[in-house]
Write an enzyme that holds these catalytic residues in place. Sequence first.
Site, PDB file in Angstrom:
ATOM      1  N   GLU A 252     -25.853  35.631  25.945  1.00 26.09           N
ATOM      2  CA  GLU A 252     -25.125  36.512  25.018  1.00 26.09           C
ATOM      3  C   GLU A 252     -24.666  35.616  23.880  1.00 26.09           C
ATOM      4  O   GLU A 252     -23.716  34.844  24.030  1.00 26.09           O
ATOM      5  CB  GLU A 252     -23.917  37.147  25.724  1.00 26.09           C
ATOM      6  CG  GLU A 252     -24.290  38.108  26.839  1.00 26.09           C
ATOM      7  CD  GLU A 252     -24.925  39.394  26.333  1.00 26.09           C
ATOM      8  OE1 GLU A 252     -24.867  39.679  25.125  1.00 26.09           O
ATOM      9  OE2 GLU A 252     -25.518  40.112  27.161  1.00 26.09           O
ATOM     10  N   CYS A 286     -18.014  38.619  18.662  1.00 23.99           N
ATOM     11  CA  CYS A 286     -19.439  38.589  18.345  1.00 23.99           C
ATOM     12  C   CYS A 286     -19.869  39.939  17.784  1.00 23.99           C
ATOM     13  O   CYS A 286     -20.846  40.045  17.069  1.00 23.99           O
ATOM     14  CB  CYS A 286     -20.239  38.256  19.591  1.00 23.99           C
ATOM     15  SG  CYS A 286     -19.832  39.339  20.957  1.00 23.99           S
TER      16      CYS A 286
HETATM   17  P1  NAP Z   1     -19.608  27.765  21.844  1.00 23.71           P
HETATM   18  O1  NAP Z   1     -19.158  26.637  21.025  1.00 23.71           O
HETATM   19  O2  NAP Z   1     -21.067  28.003  21.969  1.00 23.71           O
HETATM   20  O3  NAP Z   1     -18.952  27.553  23.283  1.00 23.71           O
HETATM   21  C1  NAP Z   1     -19.146  28.488  24.315  1.00 23.71           C
HETATM   22  C2  NAP Z   1     -19.053  27.774  25.642  1.00 23.71           C
HETATM   23  O4  NAP Z   1     -20.124  26.838  25.734  1.00 23.71           O
HETATM   24  C3  NAP Z   1     -17.763  27.002  25.848  1.00 23.71           C
HETATM   25  O5  NAP Z   1     -17.364  27.121  27.185  1.00 23.71           O
HETATM   26  C4  NAP Z   1     -18.190  25.579  25.534  1.00 23.71           C
HETATM   27  O6  NAP Z   1     -17.449  24.606  26.205  1.00 23.71           O
HETATM   28  C5  NAP Z   1     -19.603  25.576  26.093  1.00 23.71           C
HETATM   29  N1  NAP Z   1     -20.448  24.521  25.545  1.00 23.71           N
HETATM   30  C6  NAP Z   1     -20.393  23.939  24.335  1.00 23.71           C
HETATM   31  N2  NAP Z   1     -21.361  22.997  24.239  1.00 23.71           N
HETATM   32  C7  NAP Z   1     -22.019  22.986  25.407  1.00 23.71           C
HETATM   33  C8  NAP Z   1     -23.122  22.234  25.918  1.00 23.71           C
HETATM   34  N3  NAP Z   1     -23.749  21.302  25.205  1.00 23.71           N
HETATM   35  N4  NAP Z   1     -23.535  22.498  27.167  1.00 23.71           N
HETATM   36  C9  NAP Z   1     -22.925  23.434  27.908  1.00 23.71           C
HETATM   37  N5  NAP Z   1     -21.881  24.174  27.480  1.00 23.71           N
HETATM   38  C10 NAP Z   1     -21.441  23.958  26.238  1.00 23.71           C
HETATM   39  O7  NAP Z   1     -19.005  29.156  21.353  1.00 23.71           O
HETATM   40  P2  NAP Z   1     -17.486  29.513  21.015  1.00 23.71           P
HETATM   41  O8  NAP Z   1     -17.132  28.881  19.718  1.00 23.71           O
HETATM   42  O9  NAP Z   1     -16.619  29.265  22.193  1.00 23.71           O
HETATM   43  O10 NAP Z   1     -17.602  31.106  20.882  1.00 23.71           O
HETATM   44  C11 NAP Z   1     -17.983  31.712  19.717  1.00 23.71           C
HETATM   45  C12 NAP Z   1     -19.435  32.148  19.753  1.00 23.71           C
HETATM   46  O11 NAP Z   1     -19.676  32.950  20.905  1.00 23.71           O
HETATM   47  C13 NAP Z   1     -19.806  33.012  18.585  1.00 23.71           C
HETATM   48  O12 NAP Z   1     -21.046  32.635  18.076  1.00 23.71           O
HETATM   49  C14 NAP Z   1     -19.879  34.409  19.173  1.00 23.71           C
HETATM   50  O13 NAP Z   1     -20.688  35.302  18.468  1.00 23.71           O
HETATM   51  C15 NAP Z   1     -20.390  34.122  20.529  1.00 23.71           C
HETATM   52  N6  NAP Z   1     -20.072  35.226  21.449  1.00 23.71           N
HETATM   53  C16 NAP Z   1     -21.098  36.042  21.825  1.00 23.71           C
HETATM   54  C17 NAP Z   1     -20.836  37.123  22.655  1.00 23.71           C
HETATM   55  C18 NAP Z   1     -21.945  38.038  23.088  1.00 23.71           C
HETATM   56  O14 NAP Z   1     -21.736  38.785  24.037  1.00 23.71           O
HETATM   57  N7  NAP Z   1     -23.098  38.023  22.462  1.00 23.71           N
HETATM   58  C19 NAP Z   1     -19.533  37.363  23.098  1.00 23.71           C
HETATM   59  C20 NAP Z   1     -18.516  36.516  22.679  1.00 23.71           C
HETATM   60  C21 NAP Z   1     -18.811  35.435  21.852  1.00 23.71           C
HETATM   61  P3  NAP Z   1     -16.338  23.699  25.474  1.00 23.71           P
HETATM   62  O15 NAP Z   1     -15.230  24.628  25.148  1.00 23.71           O
HETATM   63  O16 NAP Z   1     -16.000  22.724  26.526  1.00 23.71           O
HETATM   64  O17 NAP Z   1     -16.999  23.109  24.278  1.00 23.71           O
END
Ligand code: NAP
Length: 478
Positions: A252, A286
Amino acid sequence: MLACMELKTGLYIDGSWVAGDGTLDVMDPSTGTVIAAVSTAGDAECDAAVTAAHNAFPEWAKSAPRFRAEILRKAFELMVAEADYLATLISKENGKVFSDARGEVMYAAEFFRWFSEEAVRTPGDFRMSPSGDKRILVTHQPIGVSLLITPWNFPAGMATRKIGPAVAAGCTMVLKPAGETPLTALAIADILERAGLPKGVLNVILPSKTGPMISKMLHDPRVRNLSFTGSTEVGRVLLKESADLVIRTSMELGGNAPFVVLDDANIDEAVKGAMIAKMRNGGAACTAANRFYVARSVAEEFTTKFAAAMASLKMDNGLTEGAQLGASVSLKERNKIAELVDAAVATGATVHTGASTPDGVGAFYPPTVISVEKNNAILQNEVFGPVAPIVTFDTDAEAIALANDTPFGLISYVYSEDLARAIRTAEALEAGMVAINRGVISDPAAPFGGVKQSGLGREGGFDGIHEFLETKFIGVEI
Ligand code: NAP
């Protein structure tokens, strides 16, 4: 304030709350103060979480669906009973206003209720082969140990949208919440424990080095499934990591939702819908409307009314009475929003309201409405804040082309008084979900997910449980 439940700050592994290799401070982004120090997991704790999930799987996979359903039902009831506590916790660690946080808790709890109902209704199939001498049995079995990774913007909703179907299906889990908002995930583990979830079925860890430790888990043959919600950038990395052991994935990912107002739309309703689509969660969703395409003949009326509604919002600490817009999750996220708006203004945007970064502590950014040309760079970015760029168009075909001009395809919004025209537009929009004449579409009973670079798979609805089930065909010669 956080009175009824005990604040959990340890790692949750094999049914115990344990310390790890260090701690991570959780901040209140409204005040810039530390609210808790949460244990982080080193390699040993990450391994212990996978081991616990692996050991719990055989018994859990063959447990009665009704047993799993009743745990989820109980967890739903506990979440509803603890809604004020959980909403306060979410507001504190995420910055969103209390009303948004409470709405999220109720939405999150609904995934437990929905999947408690789904747990006992997974259909199989029994068919005669076309040759008549064989029987085709199709059944569904839990995949196994599932790694769940969630973002900070909906710390409860994104966790229960994965835990609910995983429990219903009979999978065991390791949940890794976002570093900014781990307290909510730990509170949900506490609730599930109180609801009777057996030890080892759910484990919650916050790795001290996210990338390398998650990579190691994705190269552990005991892990069979990855369900990720977050940015497309990280999703892409995880898809590559998952390829080595061919781990099943659900993704997602990011969005860049267009909000299309056709020339026959009811403008007052469109403004109401725009306020919800843009401002739910302070724009950090999102599903947030990120680009507004408005027919030229109604653009002035829409822009004036929308800018007035945005300007009237009260921005304050999320727990202050009457606050309608809280802080972003961190100064880093707030500054990203400000940079995108500043760049848009520098390249010709007209500001109707907002667009200036406030002084003082707290990761605040004001409600902002700007008009831009259709090629402005802000339209190619997921802003993730209270910012609405408006573009005018002349024909429905132009609106559809502009709306589809993005690598993302999570959700689109359409406003029109002519349902047939709205449906034709919805069908032409490249998105996994389209909201017609409404500003919010998420519903635990409906399949949530995107096309293009917004993801793979669906959460919720009848599809959600299948992200945690494998289809097995048993052929019988008779
Ligand atoms: P993110 O930076 O991608 O982080 C999401 C999760 O991934 C966090 O738990 C983060 O951990 C982890 N993560 C980061 N780097 C990683 C790696 N190399 N390996 C494994 N895990 C890793 O996203 P965000 O800033 O938290 O959230 C915003 C994004 O989520 C937006 O793009 C939004 O559109 C998207 N989103 C999508 C949906 C959907 O249903 N499509 C719903 C909600 C949000 P750390 O915190 O430890 O870095």
